[in-house]
Design a protein around this motif. Structure first.
Motif, PDB file in Angstrom:
ATOM      1  N   SER A  88      47.967  40.036  41.769  1.00 46.30           N
ATOM      2  CA  SER A  88      46.784  40.041  42.630  1.00 46.30           C
ATOM      3  C   SER A  88      47.171  39.694  44.059  1.00 46.30           C
ATOM      4  N   GLY A  89      46.660  40.482  45.005  1.00 42.20           N
ATOM      5  CA  GLY A  89      47.015  40.308  46.409  1.00 42.20           C
ATOM      6  C   GLY A  89      48.125  41.232  46.844  1.00 42.20           C
ATOM      7  N   LEU A 139      42.897  38.467  50.200  1.00 39.57           N
ATOM      8  CA  LEU A 139      42.252  37.438  49.390  1.00 39.57           C
ATOM      9  C   LEU A 139      41.938  36.197  50.215  1.00 39.57           C
ATOM     10  N   THR A 172      36.941  40.916  52.156  1.00 42.16           N
ATOM     11  CA  THR A 172      36.099  39.954  51.441  1.00 42.16           C
ATOM     12  C   THR A 172      35.150  39.328  52.457  1.00 42.16           C
ATOM     13  N   ARG A 230      33.588  41.601  47.828  1.00 38.21           N
ATOM     14  CA  ARG A 230      34.817  42.317  48.191  1.00 38.21           C
ATOM     15  C   ARG A 230      34.606  43.807  48.037  1.00 38.21           C
TER      16      ARG A 230
END
Length: 240
Positions: A88-89, A139, A172, A230
């Motif tokens: 993630s990211g 993020l 986000t 997001r």
């Protein structure tokens, strides 16, 4: 302005036990003649793979492929010699070009991995296959878009690149934040998909995993309707 609504509930769905996959566009055993592509955007798959499971080695050619993990650990191996884990990211871009083989497995045997796999038609066929992977701060950053991917020849590209006049961005946002997105090339359309939370895009209310395709416009207006909302924007040629 032309808009096409893609409700999350209307997507194709395949549950193989080890794989729970939802398809915005026709893919594998899911076929809908009205859901073939949005311009150069061909595939948007929302996949969850069980612990230790995955896609065995399989081929691709003449397609630009972007993978965006949402949670978990995705292990990638390919015929170019890459063995990587994407988390993630991070974002992965692969140009299949003249042909590659690769596999994708959940690197964690105890927990599932969730990721988007997105295919874009290239603007040049039979290129040399290539692979890239990078970590981004979408993020951590709030209330601004982070560009993930852009065309190879775009000098202002702040992300990775692909063989197409296409731009991927993620952001986000806090509830109530309004912003505008302008397609980066004349004639391009924007595919806006809600990753988390809720948004209003071009006047259309969108919930979790809903998407809206917008074309024939110079600007798309967006509003975050929940905190930590997001959104993924894919800016692609409508004619290619």
């Amino acid at each position: 302005m032309n808009t096409t609504l893609f409700r999350a509930s209307s997507r194709g769905h395949a549950n193989h036990g080890w794989l729970d996959s939802r398809h915005t566009f026709s893919f594998a055993n899911y076929y809908n003649p009205d859901r073939i592509n949005f311009g150069a955007l061909r595939v948007v798959n929302d996949d969850i793979v069980a612990g230790g499971e995955g896609f065995g080695t399989h081929p691709h050619d003449n397609m630009e492929i972007v993978s965006i993990p949402l949670y978990g650990d995705l292990e990638h191996k390919d015929s170019m010699g890459h063995t990587e884990v994407i988390r993630s990211g991070e974002v992965q871009v692969m140009s299949a070009g003249t042909g590659i083989t690769h596999s994708e497995y959940n690197a964690n045997k105890e927990k599932p991995v969730s990721f988007f796999q997105i295919w874009v038609f290239p603007n040049e066929r039979n290129v040399t296959p290539r692979y890239d992977q990078r970590k981004f701060d979408f993020l951590e950053k709030k209330n601004q878009l982070v560009q993930l991917v852009g065309p190879k020849d775009d000098k202002e590209n702040t992300g990775m690149w692909m063989h197409q006049d296409a731009w991927f961005s993620m952001g986000t946002y806090d509830k109530g934040v309004e912003f505008e997105y302008k397609p980066k090339k004349a004639g391009n359309g924007v595919f806006a998909m809600v990753v988390e939370g809720e948004f209003t895009v071009a006047g259309q209310k969108l919930n979790h995993r809903d998407a809206l395709g917008v074309s024939d416009t110079d600007v798309v207006k967006l509003t975050a309707d929940t905190d930590n909302a997001r959104i993924l924007l894919i800016d692609v040629p409508m004619v290619f």
